[in-house]
Design a protein around this motif. Structure first.
Motif, short mmCIF file in Angstrom:
data_model
loop_
_atom_site.label_atom_id
_atom_site.label_comp_id
_atom_site.label_asym_id
_atom_site.label_seq_id
_atom_site.Cartn_x
_atom_site.Cartn_y
_atom_site.Cartn_z
N PRO A 1 46.52 35.40 49.92
CA PRO A 1 47.38 35.64 48.76
C PRO A 1 47.11 36.95 48.03
CG PRO A 1 45.75 33.96 48.24
CD PRO A 1 45.59 34.27 49.69
N ILE A 2 48.08 37.81 48.03
CA ILE A 2 48.08 38.99 47.16
C ILE A 2 49.43 38.99 46.44
CG2 ILE A 2 46.44 40.33 48.52
CD1 ILE A 2 48.76 41.93 49.64
N ASN A 3 49.39 39.16 45.13
CA ASN A 3 50.60 38.97 44.34
C ASN A 3 50.92 40.12 43.42
OD1 ASN A 3 51.70 36.49 45.23
ND2 ASN A 3 49.99 35.41 44.27
N ASP A 4 52.19 40.22 43.14
CA ASP A 4 52.76 41.30 42.36
C ASP A 4 52.99 40.86 40.92
OD1 ASP A 4 53.82 43.84 41.96
OD2 ASP A 4 55.83 43.28 42.60
N LEU A 5 53.06 41.83 40.02
CA LEU A 5 53.43 41.61 38.64
C LEU A 5 54.60 42.52 38.29
CD1 LEU A 5 49.84 41.89 37.12
CD2 LEU A 5 51.19 39.77 37.09
N SER A 6 55.35 42.15 37.30
CA SER A 6 56.31 43.08 36.75
C SER A 6 55.56 44.09 35.88
CB SER A 6 57.33 42.33 35.89
OG SER A 6 58.07 43.24 35.10
N ARG A 7 55.97 45.35 35.93
CA ARG A 7 55.29 46.35 35.10
C ARG A 7 55.52 46.10 33.61
NH1 ARG A 7 57.31 51.61 38.03
NH2 ARG A 7 58.83 50.11 38.81
N GLY A 8 56.48 45.23 33.30
CA GLY A 8 56.69 44.85 31.90
C GLY A 8 55.96 43.57 31.52
N CYS A 9 55.01 43.15 32.37
CA CYS A 9 54.34 41.87 32.14
C CYS A 9 53.45 41.90 30.89
CB CYS A 9 53.49 41.50 33.36
SG CYS A 9 52.07 42.59 33.63
N SER A 10 53.18 40.71 30.38
CA SER A 10 52.23 40.55 29.28
C SER A 10 50.89 40.10 29.84
CB SER A 10 52.74 39.49 28.30
OG SER A 10 52.75 38.21 28.91
#
Length: 333
Positions: free
Chosen positions: A305-314
């Protein structure tokens, strides 16, 4: 929210080591303190020790007990460089270039997962999805039997009767711009499995289009129709149907008119979008207009598992994705 409560409990029950390669990003620092306090995972921050500690001090974040690794000084860097060289030498990789590349925190973090020095990785607060996928596909690669890496969002819509009391799984909203019929079928199957294993729901998968069961004829519709047939043939045990419009997929009255013989129509809790444009637009519309919580994008299809975030994440979004990644890691044998 019941789903995240269950995921937190699962993460706490079998704590995994999750690496955050954007170690000096302020939201990651705040999230790391909370993850440590809640006991959701063992966090590893990758980056300059001096910069990370200085930023943590300025933020008032306590990093006691949280591992920090600087690829420039880590004793593992040479070992990772050699392993990366072996993985890529047939692609023209040199040892000098490999050493330079693995000093990049994103590549270093991915190598940690590859070499079993971490169970999973979460990135994307600063980097793009492409930045994450590149080392992921080069180093981690896809899981056995999986042809394409994709992504999903868990959408939690308040006061909503659709899906599973307002919970739906959307895919693919972040990775594949224009999947083929074969890829779309693979995405549908992977997302159904995700819905079962992670969300603990009985998946009812709708293959979305602007047509319902032959109401329109176009090459875009034909792709979805073909994908549905492929998915059904490969996994007859799964409830997958299409092609169908969104209203037919989730609204019972509309389903009775447009697709009366479908076991999925009107009951769908997994929505498969025909391309990235529609998926990305769709999840953001629901997130903003319905005030839904969008958990993700979470990757599926990698061997680890490698996962992404939104650059607008908190920072709270990061905590949620780390917990999800830890639970995904628990399923890796």
């Amino acid at each position: 929210m019941e789903l995240m409560k269950n995921i937190w409990q699962a993460a706490k029950a079998d704590r995994k080591k999750i690496v955050l390669p954007e170690g000096d990003e302020e939201r990651n620092l705040v999230a790391s303190e909370k993850i440590k306090k809640e006991g959701l995972a063992e966090v590893v921050l990758v980056g300059s020790l001096e910069i990370i500690k200085e930023k943590a001090k300025n933020l008032g974040v306590n990093l006691d007990g949280i591992e920090i690794i600087d690829p420039e000084t880590s004793p593992k860097t040479d070992e990772y460089a050699e392993a990366f060289y072996e993985l890529r030498k047939n692609k023209g990789m040199t040892k000098d270039k490999a050493l330079k590349i693995v000093k990049d925190p994103l590549y270093y973090g991915t190598m940690m997962v590859k070499m079993d020095d971490a169970h999973g990785m979460v990135s994307g607060a600063v980097h793009t999805t492409g930045d994450l996928l590149r080392p992921g596909l080069q180093i981690i690669k896809t899981a056995p039997g999986v042809s394409v890496v994709s992504s999903f969002f868990i959408m939690m819509v308040p006061d909503c009767q659709y899906g599973e009391e307002g919970m739906l799984v959307f895919s693919d909203c972040a990775v594949n711009p224009n999947p083929t019929a074969e890829q779309l079928a693979s995405i549908a199957i992977a997302t159904a499995e995700t819905a079962k294993s992670l969300c603990k729901i009985d998946p009812k998968v709708a293959m979305l289009s602007f047509s319902t069961m032959g109401s329109a004829d176009h090459e875009l519709v034909e792709k979805v129709r073909n994908a549905t047939e492929i998915a059904k043939e490969q996994r007859p045990d799964l409830a997958i149907d299409g092609e169908m419009q969104l209203d037919a997929a989730i609204v019972g009255k509309v389903a009775k008119q447009k697709a009366p013989n479908s076991e999925v129509a009107g009951k769908a809790n997994v929505l498969i979008f025909p391309d990235l444009q529609s998926g990305n637009i769709g999840y953001k519309l629901v997130q903003r207009f319905a005030k839904a919580e969008a958990i993700g994008p979470i990757c599926q299809g990698f061997a680890k598992p490698i996962n992404d975030l939104s650059r607008g994440c908190s920072s709270d979004d990061i905590v949620s994705v780390v917990a999800l990644t830890a639970v995904q890691a628990q399923a890796i044998k």
